[in-house]
Each structure stands twice: as C-alpha cells, then as structure tokens.
Write an enzyme that holds these catalytic residues in place. Structure first.
Site, short mmCIF file in Angstrom:
data_model
loop_
_atom_site.label_atom_id
_atom_site.label_comp_id
_atom_site.label_asym_id
_atom_site.label_seq_id
_atom_site.Cartn_x
_atom_site.Cartn_y
_atom_site.Cartn_z
N ARG A 182 57.16 15.67 -15.42
CA ARG A 182 56.44 16.63 -16.29
C ARG A 182 57.45 17.55 -16.99
O ARG A 182 57.29 17.88 -18.17
CB ARG A 182 55.43 17.42 -15.49
CG ARG A 182 54.15 16.64 -15.20
CD ARG A 182 53.07 17.51 -14.56
NE ARG A 182 53.36 17.81 -13.16
CZ ARG A 182 52.96 17.07 -12.13
NH1 ARG A 182 52.27 15.97 -12.34
NH2 ARG A 182 53.25 17.43 -10.89
N PHE A 214 45.95 7.81 -19.26
CA PHE A 214 45.73 7.91 -17.82
C PHE A 214 46.04 9.35 -17.40
O PHE A 214 46.78 9.61 -16.47
CB PHE A 214 46.59 6.93 -17.03
CG PHE A 214 46.46 5.49 -17.47
CD1 PHE A 214 45.39 4.72 -17.04
CD2 PHE A 214 47.40 4.92 -18.31
CE1 PHE A 214 45.26 3.40 -17.43
CE2 PHE A 214 47.28 3.60 -18.71
CZ PHE A 214 46.22 2.83 -18.27
N CYS A 251 53.84 2.94 -10.55
CA CYS A 251 53.86 3.47 -9.18
C CYS A 251 53.68 2.35 -8.17
O CYS A 251 53.37 2.60 -7.00
CB CYS A 251 52.78 4.53 -8.99
SG CYS A 251 51.09 3.94 -9.22
N ASP A 256 50.88 6.73 -17.70
CA ASP A 256 51.03 6.88 -16.25
C ASP A 256 49.85 6.21 -15.55
O ASP A 256 48.99 6.88 -14.98
CB ASP A 256 51.12 8.37 -15.89
CG ASP A 256 51.42 8.58 -14.42
OD1 ASP A 256 51.95 7.66 -13.77
OD2 ASP A 256 51.13 9.68 -13.91
#
Length: 394
Positions: free
Chosen positions: A209, A225, A337, A297
């Site tokens: 971020r 997302f 991820c 993401d």
C-alpha cells in the site's frame, strides 16, 4: 511416538516442521488429535516433538527440535513473547495500529495466527495442535499483550482438513467494537473483525500500500479486487486524482465508503463498482476507459497443484486485461497470494500477459508480504505473496 520411514528424516534435520503421512512408518502407543508426540527416525533416534493430527495428510507439525523442551503453558508464553518482541523490532507496536502478531510457522507456532487491532486480538486456530492448547494460548496472549479482548475467527474450511469444526466468537475480555478502527501510515481503516475476510484486514499488503501511494500523485487509479478499499485510500491520501474500486462484495464496498469518510476524502474522488472483476474490466475496455495506475490483488486462484494450470491462466488473463486499460507510461501492480506460485513463474505470467496485450515495458519493483508475516528459512513455503509493478512504455 512417530517412527519415520528410512530416509524420511532429512527434512527434519534441516529443521522443516511438517511431517506428512507418507513419511511415517509406524505409530507406537496411543495419541489423540493435537497430542504431543515424540518423533524418531527409523533407528529410533530423537528428532523432534510435534503435534499429532491423524485426520490430515500433514500428520504432524513440529513444536521443537530440543529433546529437553516441554510443550506446556510456559512454552507458548515464550514463543508469544518472542513474536511480540519481533513486532516491536519492526516498530509495529503503536497503540492505535495493527499487525500480524503471530504468523504460524514464521513465528514457530504452526497453525496459530493472531492479528492485533489496537487493543484487540483476533485469533485463528488452524491445526489440531493449537486447538489442543487453545486455553494455554489464550491465557498467554492475555498475559503478554494485555489485550482488552480476544476474538476467535476459526471459521475457515482449513480446519476440516484437521478434523475440526469451524468456530468463532469471543474468547476473553470484551467484545471488539464493530468496526474496529486502526491507523496505518497515517490512513484510518475500519475493520469488521467478525465477518470480514480472514481476520478482517490484509496486513500483509502494508508495504505494498505504501508502494502504491508513492506512485499515485495526480493519477487516475483502478483498484480491482478492492475489498474495503485499502489501496484506494492509500492512493487518494497520496494525491491520486480519482480512484475506481471494483469488488463483488457489497458489505466490503460499504466499508470502503466508510473509510473514505473517516479519512475526509471527497466522495467525488472515488467510485465503487460492485461486480465480477473480469466482467467489469472487459466492460471498461469496451467503453474505452484508461487509467494511469492499476492494482490487481485477486484472491487465491491456485488452491492445489491440480489447479495450477487453470490458476495461472486466470492470473495471466486478469493481467492482460489490466495492461490493456493503461495509458502509455502507466503502471500495473499485480499480485498472487497463491503459495504454489513461484516468483519466477509469476514474472513469466506477467510478461506473457503484457505480450498478449501488445505492450512492452519494464519491471520497476518486486513486492512481497510485509515483514510481520515472516518466513522461516527452514520453511520456505511460508513465502506466499508475490507482486510486480510494471511500467509500460510511452
């Protein structure tokens, strides 16, 4: 006692903490799920003490390689103290902030996840071993952190693999407020710890971020997302001109709007779109929309090795759509991820997506999980979050 088959002790000698069912030659004596068991090699030489989980293919997780160490309340207190000290080293102990406080194997407590939200803790017991010692763990967390309240979010399908039912609810102290508010890099975030994804917030993207914020001034940003808008808030506070959030969850987008209000961001600077991200990206493409900065993401597309090919195609498709929506000189920040995704494979997938989109450029930054989600050198599988920032040519 777990007796390993000949040659199957090699990973334990390298201090890896997982023992799969195929490595076990014999089980001597009786052991209930979660009980401590001694692990020996085929010649009955001591290797480790571990938690027994007969319902899972991952049949045991090592607590310690020290034959003199006892697995009891003091053991968990010591491990939790070490985890808390590490977050202090990272300077993540601000009272109004939050962080991943215990990260399973990364903090030598396999199966235990603890997130801190200010004065409150949210705990996940994800293995039979930590479930067996839940009372001792909760007491140690109270003692070491002085938390005002400890809330359980063990409502995950992972527990079924351990033969455990899903659980959630207050464990100790007082109920956390709904939402809990934390501060990260000057931004305020409201978190629904009772119903939000995982424990409510993705602390593993803290550094990413900040990286996105550094690229955002004066830019038109697409945050796909988006969940509760973390990347969008960071971008807007850093001077982004406008942000479009896309997510399929109406409750998440409602909290995203609340986050805008808390940070005194004018609602005209942000648009929230509810819908399937793939569908919305295609619609934006057909409408001729363009963005300076795009964040992708997505959730885990690869849950198992059987899903590897299909998952890689999904990551490539979403990146291709993202590249196609960028202005010349724009930047795509995309993530995976999925633990089974290697950095090399993710880089290749992103490069292939750029080729399919007909753009060229360069990788300007590699991103990964924040350091409060540590990876043990002995358990490299703990490194799961891969990200790339790619700037396309003018």
């Amino acid at each position: 006692m777990l007796v390993l088959a000949p040659g199957r002790e090699k990973s334990l000698l390298r201090r890896h903490v997982w023992i799969f069912s195929g490595a076990i030659a014999d089980v001597e004596g009786e052991a209930a799920p979660g009980d401590n068991v001694t692990v020996v090699d085929s010649k009955h030489r001591f290797l480790a003490r571990a938690a027994w989980s007969p319902a899972s293919q991952l049949s045991a997780r090592v607590w310690t390689f020290d034959s003199e160490e006892t697995i009891d309340a003091d053991f968990f207190r010591r491990r939790i103290e070490a985890a808390v000290e590490y977050r202090k080293f990272l300077k993540l102990d601000a009272p109004e902030g939050g962080c991943r406080l215990v990260h399973s194997e990364g903090d030598a407590l396999p199966g235990l996840v603890v997130d801190r939200y200010g004065e409150y803790l949210v705990v996940q017991f994800l293995s039979a071993g930590v479930e067996r010692f839940r009372a001792e763990i909760v007491a140690a967390l109270q003692e070491v952190t002085g938390a005002k309240g400890i809330y359980e979010r063990s409502d995950t399908s992972i527990r079924a693999k351990e033969g455990l039912e899903e659980r959630k609810g207050l464990l100790a102290g007082t109920e956390p407020p709904n939402p809990v508010v934390i501060v990260e890099n000057g931004a305020k975030y409201a978190v629904d710890v009772r119903h939000g994804q995982k424990s409510g917030f993705y602390f593993d993207q803290r550094d990413s971020r900040a990286a996105v914020a550094a690229l955002s001034a004066g830019k038109r940003v697409l945050n796909a997302f988006s969940y509760t808008g973390g990347f969008g808030v960071a971008a807007l506070l850093a001077g982004a001109e406008h942000v479009v959030n896309i997510d399929s969850s109406a409750p998440a987008l409602k909290l995203a709007r609340h986050n805008l209000e808390m940070n005194r961001i004018a609602p005209t600077r942000c648009e929230n779109l509810e819908g399937d991200v793939f569908t919305e990206l295609r619609r934006l493409t057909e409408a001729g929309e363009k963005f300076d900065l795009i964040i992708l993401d997505p959730p885990k597309f690869i849950e198992s090795r059987n899903a590897l090919v299909k998952g890689c195609r999904a990551y490539q498709d979403i990146a291709r759509l993202g590249f196609g929506l960028l202005v010349p000189g724009g930047v795509l920040v995309n993530f995976s991820c999925s633990g089974l995704m290697t950095p090399e494979l993710f880089q290749k997938i992103t490069a292939d997506a750029a080729l399919e989109a007909g753009v060229s450029g360069r990788f300007i930054r590699h991103l990964e999980q924040s350091p409060d989600h540590p990876t043990s050198p002995a358990v490299p599988e703990g490194f799961y979050l891969k990200g790339l920032a790619t700037r396309i040519d003018l």
